[in-house]
Enzyme design. Structure first.
Site, short mmCIF file in Angstrom:
data_model
loop_
_atom_site.label_atom_id
_atom_site.label_comp_id
_atom_site.label_asym_id
_atom_site.label_seq_id
_atom_site.Cartn_x
_atom_site.Cartn_y
_atom_site.Cartn_z
N SER A 1 4.58 -5.98 10.60
CA SER A 1 4.72 -5.32 11.91
C SER A 1 5.77 -4.22 11.91
O SER A 1 5.77 -3.38 12.81
CB SER A 1 5.07 -6.36 12.98
OG SER A 1 6.31 -6.98 12.64
N ASN B 1 -1.86 -7.02 7.69
CA ASN B 1 -1.49 -5.62 7.42
C ASN B 1 -0.32 -5.49 6.44
O ASN B 1 -0.10 -4.41 5.89
CB ASN B 1 -1.13 -4.96 8.77
CG ASN B 1 -0.39 -3.66 8.61
OD1 ASN B 1 -0.98 -2.64 8.26
ND2 ASN B 1 0.93 -3.68 8.81
N SER C 1 -8.29 -0.29 2.38
CA SER C 1 -8.03 1.11 2.03
C SER C 1 -9.35 1.74 1.57
O SER C 1 -10.24 1.02 1.10
CB SER C 1 -7.02 1.18 0.88
OG SER C 1 -7.07 2.44 0.23
N TYR D 1 -4.66 -1.79 -6.98
CA TYR D 1 -5.00 -1.58 -5.56
C TYR D 1 -6.51 -1.64 -5.36
O TYR D 1 -6.99 -2.19 -4.37
CB TYR D 1 -4.46 -0.21 -5.14
CG TYR D 1 -4.19 -0.04 -3.66
CD1 TYR D 1 -3.34 -0.90 -2.97
CD2 TYR D 1 -4.75 1.03 -2.96
CE1 TYR D 1 -3.06 -0.70 -1.62
CE2 TYR D 1 -4.47 1.23 -1.62
CZ TYR D 1 -3.63 0.37 -0.94
OH TYR D 1 -3.35 0.56 0.40
N ALA E 1 -8.75 -3.27 -7.09
CA ALA E 1 -9.24 -4.65 -7.20
C ALA E 1 -8.82 -5.46 -5.96
O ALA E 1 -9.61 -6.23 -5.40
CB ALA E 1 -8.67 -5.30 -8.46
N1 LIG Z 1 0.27 4.13 3.98
C1 LIG Z 1 -0.95 4.47 3.53
O1 LIG Z 1 -1.22 5.62 3.14
C2 LIG Z 1 -2.04 3.43 3.53
C3 LIG Z 1 -3.34 3.87 3.27
C4 LIG Z 1 -4.37 2.92 3.23
C5 LIG Z 1 -4.08 1.60 3.47
N2 LIG Z 1 -2.80 1.20 3.72
C6 LIG Z 1 -2.57 -0.22 3.98
O2 LIG Z 1 -1.97 -0.36 5.24
C7 LIG Z 1 -1.16 -1.53 5.25
C8 LIG Z 1 0.24 -1.16 5.74
O3 LIG Z 1 0.76 -0.18 4.86
P1 LIG Z 1 2.07 0.67 5.22
O4 LIG Z 1 1.89 1.99 4.58
O5 LIG Z 1 2.33 0.60 6.68
O6 LIG Z 1 3.16 -0.13 4.41
P2 LIG Z 1 4.74 -0.23 4.67
O7 LIG Z 1 5.35 -0.46 3.32
O8 LIG Z 1 5.24 0.93 5.48
O9 LIG Z 1 4.89 -1.53 5.54
C9 LIG Z 1 4.60 -2.79 5.02
C10 LIG Z 1 5.33 -3.85 5.82
O10 LIG Z 1 5.05 -5.12 5.20
C11 LIG Z 1 6.25 -5.88 5.17
N3 LIG Z 1 6.21 -6.85 4.08
C12 LIG Z 1 6.29 -6.60 2.75
N4 LIG Z 1 6.27 -7.75 2.06
C13 LIG Z 1 6.13 -8.75 2.97
C14 LIG Z 1 6.05 -10.16 2.85
N5 LIG Z 1 6.09 -10.77 1.67
N6 LIG Z 1 5.92 -10.88 3.99
C15 LIG Z 1 5.89 -10.26 5.22
N7 LIG Z 1 5.97 -8.94 5.37
C16 LIG Z 1 6.09 -8.18 4.27
C17 LIG Z 1 7.35 -4.84 4.94
O11 LIG Z 1 8.63 -5.34 5.30
C18 LIG Z 1 6.87 -3.68 5.80
O12 LIG Z 1 7.38 -3.75 7.11
C19 LIG Z 1 -1.18 -2.07 3.82
O13 LIG Z 1 -2.12 -3.12 3.75
C20 LIG Z 1 -1.63 -0.89 3.01
O14 LIG Z 1 -2.28 -1.26 1.82
C21 LIG Z 1 -1.78 2.10 3.77
#
Ligand SMILES: NC(=O)c1ccc[n+]([C@@H]2O[C@H](COP(=O)([O-])OP(=O)(O)OC[C@H]3O[C@@H](n4cnc5c(N)ncnc54)[C@H](O)[C@@H]3O)[C@@H](O)[C@H]2O)c1
Length: 245
Positions: A13, A78, A133, A156, A158
């Site tokens: 979050s 997420n 993704s 990623y 996989a």
């Molecule tokens: N940023 C992008 O370009 C992008 C693109 C496609 C998909 N995604 C997907 O969107 C989702 C969110 O990505 P994001 O870019 O916001 O990532 P981010 O790194 O900004 O945020 C991830 C959050 O997860 C939390 N987290 C990490 N390990 C944890 C754990 N063990 N337990 C609980 N919380 C944990 C972190 O503290 C962080 O707040 C992911 O699933 C990612 O694969 C992101």
């Protein structure tokens, strides 16, 4: 959007996309339970520190959450746990690192979902949205990483491909319990990346820009809402048209 008074648990979050998902859900009348490894616990504000990769942390954390919120309507998987060497190119990936990332990023989705599904079954309703993704569906266009230190980590593909098809499994398994399971697959989200990468990436997007968290969150909210009551097992790709090529 029919989300009024729904209680939704969102993992990760506090991250780039997670923060926006939470505020969007709240703007549509939902109550959000924030779960992140970086949070200080604050039960009155529905904020919980849980490590989603740890069985003990998930068990203890959910026990507290169910005490505070006896009925939860939705779950957004997420969070984005990863190792410090995440981002190595294919030739340099240690087998132990591959295994660890599959464990952190994919197996954790199973762990939390399985526990939440027990709860949803008791209520005979529930909605899960898994964040995957575009790279769970298509291979990367590696030219966007030319002249940068960046790459798209091999695991990623996989992990996200696995999460997408696991979601279809859950959708067919759980349909009879009134539980819906869907995926939102974002394209690349702008986060002050290397300029050369951003320019090269944008050239491949029909809508000519990278995404923002604000582009992703409304689709998550829609899938959690009663407006999506007949939608399950779907992977909605929100990518400005990247995968249309
Ligand atoms: N940023 C992008 O370009 C992008 C693109 C496609 C998909 N995604 C997907 O969107 C989702 C969110 O990505 P994001 O870019 O916001 O990532 P981010 O790194 O900004 O945020 C991830 C959050 O997860 C939390 N987290 C990490 N390990 C944890 C754990 N063990 N337990 C609980 N919380 C944990 C972190 O503290 C962080 O707040 C992911 O699933 C990612 O694969 C992101």
């Amino acid at each position: 959007m029919k989300l009024n008074n729904k209680i939704i648990l969102v993992t990760g979050s506090e991250g780039l996309i997670g923060r926006e998902i939470c505020t969007t859900l709240e703007s549509h009348g939902a109550k959000v339970i924030r779960v992140d490894i970086s949070l200080q616990i604050d039960r009155s504000a529905a904020k919980y520190n849980i490590d989603i990769t740890s069985e003990i942390s998930v068990r203890n954390g959910l026990e507290l959450i169910f005490t505070d919120h006896p009925k939860i309507d939705g779950l957004v998987n997420n969070a984005y746990p990863r190792t410090s060497d995440w981002g190595n190119k294919l030739e340099d990936i240690a087998y132990s690192s591959w295994r660890k990332n599959v464990d952190l990023q994919m197996n954790s989705v199973f762990l939390l979902s399985q526990r939440m599904i027990e709860h949803f079954k008791e209520n005979k309703s529930g909605s899960i949205v898994n964040i995957a993704s575009i790279y769970g569906t298509v291979g990367p266009s590696f030219e966007v990483y030319d002249n940068t230190e960046m790459t798209m980590p091999a695991a990623y593909s996989a992990i996200k491909g696995g999460i997408i098809n696991f979601s279809r499994y859950l959708a067919t398994y759980l349909g009879g319990y009134g539980i819906r399971v869907n995926v939102v697959s974002p394209g690349g989200i702008y986060d002050q990346q290397n300029e050369a990468f951003v320019k090269a990436y944008e050239k491949l997007v029909p809508l000519q820009r990278m995404g923002n968290p604000e582009d992703i969150a409304p689709t998550v909210a829609f899938l959690l809402s009663d407006d999506a009551g007949y939608i399950t097992g779907q992977n909605i790709i929100v990518d400005g048209g990247w995968t249309a090529r």
